[in-house]
Scaffold this motif. Structure first.
Motif, mmCIF file in Angstrom:
data_model
loop_
_atom_site.group_PDB
_atom_site.id
_atom_site.type_symbol
_atom_site.label_atom_id
_atom_site.label_comp_id
_atom_site.label_asym_id
_atom_site.label_seq_id
_atom_site.Cartn_x
_atom_site.Cartn_y
_atom_site.Cartn_z
ATOM 1 N N SER A 134 0.874 -1.174 0.000
ATOM 2 C CA SER A 134 0.000 0.000 0.000
ATOM 3 C C SER A 134 0.909 1.221 0.000
ATOM 4 O O SER A 134 2.133 1.097 -0.011
ATOM 5 C CB SER A 134 -0.923 0.010 1.225
ATOM 6 O OG SER A 134 -0.198 0.269 2.403
ATOM 7 N N PHE A 137 2.549 0.791 3.656
ATOM 8 C CA PHE A 137 3.149 -0.449 4.137
ATOM 9 C C PHE A 137 4.010 -1.120 3.067
ATOM 10 O O PHE A 137 3.628 -1.179 1.893
ATOM 11 C CB PHE A 137 2.072 -1.433 4.592
ATOM 12 C CG PHE A 137 1.411 -1.049 5.892
ATOM 13 C CD1 PHE A 137 1.996 -1.369 7.112
ATOM 14 C CD2 PHE A 137 0.199 -0.370 5.888
ATOM 15 C CE1 PHE A 137 1.385 -1.016 8.301
ATOM 16 C CE2 PHE A 137 -0.409 -0.016 7.072
ATOM 17 C CZ PHE A 137 0.184 -0.339 8.291
ATOM 18 N N THR A 138 5.175 -1.633 3.515
ATOM 19 C CA THR A 138 6.076 -2.391 2.655
ATOM 20 C C THR A 138 6.480 -3.668 3.375
ATOM 21 O O THR A 138 6.869 -3.637 4.545
ATOM 22 C CB THR A 138 7.339 -1.584 2.308
ATOM 23 O OG1 THR A 138 6.969 -0.394 1.612
ATOM 24 C CG2 THR A 138 8.295 -2.400 1.436
ATOM 25 N N VAL A 139 6.366 -4.793 2.661
ATOM 26 C CA VAL A 139 6.804 -6.082 3.201
ATOM 27 C C VAL A 139 8.276 -6.272 2.867
ATOM 28 O O VAL A 139 8.709 -6.021 1.736
ATOM 29 C CB VAL A 139 5.971 -7.234 2.623
ATOM 30 C CG1 VAL A 139 6.539 -8.579 3.063
ATOM 31 C CG2 VAL A 139 4.518 -7.116 3.060
ATOM 32 N N LEU A 175 7.883 -5.874 8.363
ATOM 33 C CA LEU A 175 6.845 -4.998 7.827
ATOM 34 C C LEU A 175 7.204 -3.567 8.212
ATOM 35 O O LEU A 175 7.436 -3.273 9.386
ATOM 36 C CB LEU A 175 5.474 -5.357 8.402
ATOM 37 C CG LEU A 175 4.287 -4.541 7.869
ATOM 38 C CD1 LEU A 175 4.071 -4.807 6.375
ATOM 39 C CD2 LEU A 175 3.016 -4.864 8.659
ATOM 40 N N ARG A 176 7.257 -2.696 7.203
ATOM 41 C CA ARG A 176 7.630 -1.299 7.412
ATOM 42 C C ARG A 176 6.420 -0.402 7.183
ATOM 43 O O ARG A 176 5.699 -0.556 6.203
ATOM 44 C CB ARG A 176 8.757 -0.902 6.463
ATOM 45 C CG ARG A 176 9.171 0.565 6.552
ATOM 46 C CD ARG A 176 10.300 0.873 5.589
ATOM 47 N NE ARG A 176 11.521 0.157 5.962
ATOM 48 C CZ ARG A 176 12.642 0.204 5.251
ATOM 49 N NH1 ARG A 176 12.688 0.900 4.124
ATOM 50 N NH2 ARG A 176 13.698 -0.462 5.659
ATOM 51 N N TYR A 177 6.228 0.528 8.112
ATOM 52 C CA TYR A 177 5.157 1.529 7.995
ATOM 53 C C TYR A 177 5.798 2.887 7.762
ATOM 54 O O TYR A 177 6.564 3.375 8.586
ATOM 55 C CB TYR A 177 4.300 1.557 9.258
ATOM 56 C CG TYR A 177 3.220 2.616 9.218
ATOM 57 C CD1 TYR A 177 2.131 2.507 8.347
ATOM 58 C CD2 TYR A 177 3.288 3.736 10.047
ATOM 59 C CE1 TYR A 177 1.142 3.472 8.312
ATOM 60 C CE2 TYR A 177 2.309 4.712 10.020
ATOM 61 C CZ TYR A 177 1.238 4.577 9.149
ATOM 62 O OH TYR A 177 0.271 5.541 9.098
ATOM 63 N N ARG A 178 5.483 3.496 6.653
ATOM 64 C CA ARG A 178 6.111 4.752 6.275
ATOM 65 C C ARG A 178 5.465 5.933 6.998
ATOM 66 O O ARG A 178 4.241 6.056 7.046
ATOM 67 C CB ARG A 178 6.010 4.946 4.766
ATOM 68 C CG ARG A 178 6.742 6.172 4.245
ATOM 69 C CD ARG A 178 6.753 6.183 2.738
ATOM 70 N NE ARG A 178 7.441 7.352 2.212
ATOM 71 C CZ ARG A 178 7.670 7.561 0.928
ATOM 72 N NH1 ARG A 178 7.262 6.677 0.039
ATOM 73 N NH2 ARG A 178 8.298 8.636 0.536
ATOM 74 N N GLU A 185 9.312 -0.030 11.908
ATOM 75 C CA GLU A 185 9.581 -1.321 11.280
ATOM 76 C C GLU A 185 9.611 -2.413 12.329
ATOM 77 O O GLU A 185 10.301 -2.292 13.352
ATOM 78 C CB GLU A 185 10.913 -1.248 10.534
ATOM 79 C CG GLU A 185 11.230 -2.477 9.704
ATOM 80 C CD GLU A 185 12.494 -2.268 8.890
ATOM 81 O OE1 GLU A 185 12.416 -1.596 7.844
ATOM 82 O OE2 GLU A 185 13.565 -2.748 9.332
#
Length: 249
Positions: A134, A137-139, A175-178, A185
């Motif tokens: 999204s 979010f980055t996996v 999982l990283r949340y920008r 992370e």
């Protein structure tokens, strides 16, 4: 107490993780030629012993395809200032299709306390991938191979492949949340910036990265390393540091 500190970390302009590569992603960002990461870790073992270490990691561009990362670490234990030291040399490829890059690393740890002294060399080959799911979010995922050698009763810090055991796997998933000026992370895995862990003693980690200015980024993480399951703690880490960025004019 450590859990409370971990939950409180995002309030402060810090982060960590292990990865010392460039942090903030933007198609409009200027090209980074070099970054320097300085950080301190406070480590508490399961038996209540404390140790402290400091690391300096530089990451710079060699050419359009490769970056070189060099690291130094100095560790202290109660009653021994020169307890352990380490260094690493790492090559990182560009991120192909903005999805995957490859990492080749040699790291060495020299421990002089507690006795007996020993030296350990580690050689890693890793593929690291990321995939946005999204806008926020980055996996993250990584899989690689490790070869290690262990030499007792020596403080010789030269790399050595003599007596290397069978290769074993290493991994990382996250999982990283920008955020507007950084990211949160959550990761689990068995390797980070310097030396890998055995597969039966991995870690879970909460990291926070925050851009303070064009040049400076604060860096911190809380890590829980465990034996087979999270309830069997081995070590807990609190890391605080900063990264200095140098951009192409």
């Amino acid at each position: 107490m450590w859990g409370a500190i971990a939950l409180a970390l995002p309030i402060f302009p810090t982060w960590a993780q292990d990865k010392p590569a460039a942090t903030l992603e933007s198609v409009h960002a200027p090209e980074e030629k070099l970054n320097l990461l300085f950080y301190t870790r406070m480590i508490r073992s399961a038996d209540g012993q404390f140790r402290l270490d400091q690391s300096l990691v530089s990451n710079f561009k060699l050419n359009p395809w490769l970056r070189l990362e060099l690291g130094l670490r100095h560790g202290e234990r109660s009653g021994k200032f020169m307890a352990y030291d380490g260094y690493k040399v790492e090559l990182q490829t560009k991120s192909f299709f903005k999805i995957v890059r490859f990492v080749a690393r040699m790291s060495d740890k020299i421990s002089d306390y507690p006795t007996p002294s020993y030296a350990e060399s580690n050689y890693l080959l890793i593929a690291e991938g990321k995939h946005p799911v999204s806008h926020a979010f980055t996996v993250l995922g990584a899989l690689g191979t490790v070869w290690s050698t262990h030499r007792d009763n020596t403080t010789d810090g030269l790399p050595d492949m003599k007596g290397a055991g069978d290769p074993y796997l290493t991994y990382k998933v996250g999982l990283r949340y920008r955020l507007d000026k950084g990211f949160l992370e959550a990761t689990t895995g068995s390797y980070d910036v310097f030396n890998p862990y055995a597969l039966d003693s991995p870690f879970v980690q909460l990291a926070f990265d925050h851009e303070i200015s064009h040049r400076w980024t604060f860096y911190s993480y809380f890590r829980h390393q465990y034996d087979w399951h999270t309830g069997a703690a081995l070590n807990e880490f609190l890391c605080l540091g900063a990264r200095l960025h140098f951009f192409k004019e």
